[in-house]
Design a protein around this motif. Sequence first.
Motif, PDB file in Angstrom:
ATOM      1  N   HIS A  17      -3.869  -1.423   1.134  1.00  0.00           N
ATOM      2  CA  HIS A  17      -3.043  -0.661   2.078  1.00  0.00           C
ATOM      3  C   HIS A  17      -3.100   0.857   1.816  1.00  0.00           C
ATOM      4  CE1 HIS A  17       0.318  -0.269   4.915  1.00  0.00           C
ATOM      5  NE2 HIS A  17       0.858   0.593   4.068  1.00  0.00           N
ATOM      6  N   HIS A  46      -4.190   4.143   4.084  1.00  0.00           N
ATOM      7  CA  HIS A  46      -3.496   5.418   4.322  1.00  0.00           C
ATOM      8  C   HIS A  46      -4.423   6.592   4.029  1.00  0.00           C
ATOM      9  CE1 HIS A  46       0.504   4.381   5.588  1.00  0.00           C
ATOM     10  NE2 HIS A  46       0.705   3.566   4.566  1.00  0.00           N
ATOM     11  N   SER A  65       4.900   7.059   1.113  1.00  0.00           N
ATOM     12  CA  SER A  65       5.300   6.025   2.079  1.00  0.00           C
ATOM     13  C   SER A  65       6.617   5.407   1.630  1.00  0.00           C
ATOM     14  CB  SER A  65       4.192   4.966   2.173  1.00  0.00           C
ATOM     15  OG  SER A  65       4.156   4.222   0.981  1.00  0.00           O
ATOM     16  N   ASP A 117       2.626   3.156   9.279  1.00  0.00           N
ATOM     17  CA  ASP A 117       1.723   2.002   9.199  1.00  0.00           C
ATOM     18  C   ASP A 117       1.033   1.708  10.529  1.00  0.00           C
ATOM     19  OD1 ASP A 117       2.115   1.693   6.546  1.00  0.00           O
ATOM     20  OD2 ASP A 117       3.454  -0.044   6.698  1.00  0.00           O
TER      21      ASP A 117
HETATM   22 ZN    ZN Z   1       2.111   2.113   4.567  1.00  0.00          ZN
END
Ligand code: ZN
Length: 340
Positions: free
Chosen positions: A107, A111, A132, A301
């Motif tokens: 993840h 980003h 985040s 996201d």
């Molecule tokens: Zn995220």
Amino acid sequence: MLGIETSCDETAASVVSGLTVLSNEVYTQTEHSHFGGVVPEIASRNHVLKGTPIVRAALATAGVGLSDLTGIAVTQGPGLVGCLLVGLSLAKGLAWGAGLSIIGVHHIEGHLFSAFIGRQDLEPPVLALIASGGHTDLILVESLGCYQYIARTRDDAAGEAFDKVAKLLGLLKPGEPTMGGPRLSELAESGDPKAFSYPRGLPGQRAFSFSGLKTAVLYHLRKMSEEEILSAKPDIAASFQAAVVDSLVQKTIDAARSVKVNQLILAGGVAANKRLRLDMLDAAERNGMTLYVPDPDLCTDNAAMVAAAGAFRLALGEVSTLDLNADPRLVLPGSREIAV
Ligand code: ZN
Ligand code: KG4
């Protein structure tokens, strides 16, 4: 490339071609508002309901079918395990049915890749701040796929602090996403960032810390009457936001100077914050550095970032198999820990 992202409470699918976004569909769940935070089981069930329609929408908007794709990228971790499993199962089913390659994506690497989308001019080395809801990481990108952690948070992530303080100020409304950052920053626009002096974390240290700041706001609120709180809310929000932003900007610039890098990336949900974007840009310019920040809808996201990172990994010849498993604590591939 089709990307699928379900690590928390956004169900997202996107089609990208190279570093161009052809579609970017995101459904943000609102079903958690009564609980004051994301309920993993509710989030997983919603991904089951929304996953297929969101993928269909992403394909339709891009004007492609499964047979046009070169592969499917899916978030493997970190995240909530049940949520990750839903995305993985959807991706595997599609990949198996359509005979496509599947690639699991970290993840945070997603980003990071959001900063490269739509951009040909950005070449590492670059220092990336990924802020985040779950991470506040300063990562030195020596080359794509080769990373060194420069700093992390000791406790709460920057986005988590925004969410908790938004909750303390009663800014989360039923039927809305539990993400507090946007509500808090809206309120901060009418407040004075110098009204209250909140702590700026760990001075001189290569680590972030936001839980002391959250506690300072809590104790401050406890000393005030309801009327006082009501009238001071915009000032509290602005002063809190200034403390988070100052700490993120200062540490990023200090770290960039110490690792002698003059290019910066700002990404992750908190990078959608206007004050942070402006102050980081200002600090970068004053220090002769170039800042790269994705559009706000690529900071929070999304699956375009997952597709972009997956395309990079596939191009390296990496491919996952159908026994790919969710990993809530997945380690960023190609990363080294903070040098002491
Ligand atoms: Zn995220
Ligand atoms: O990257 P992200 O969408 O999800 C995670 O990977 O966690 O980040 C979500 C976080 C939340 O904590 C949210 O409050 C914060 O990013 N956020 C913001 C803003 N928009 C989202 N924080 C401050 N200002 C914003 N405008």
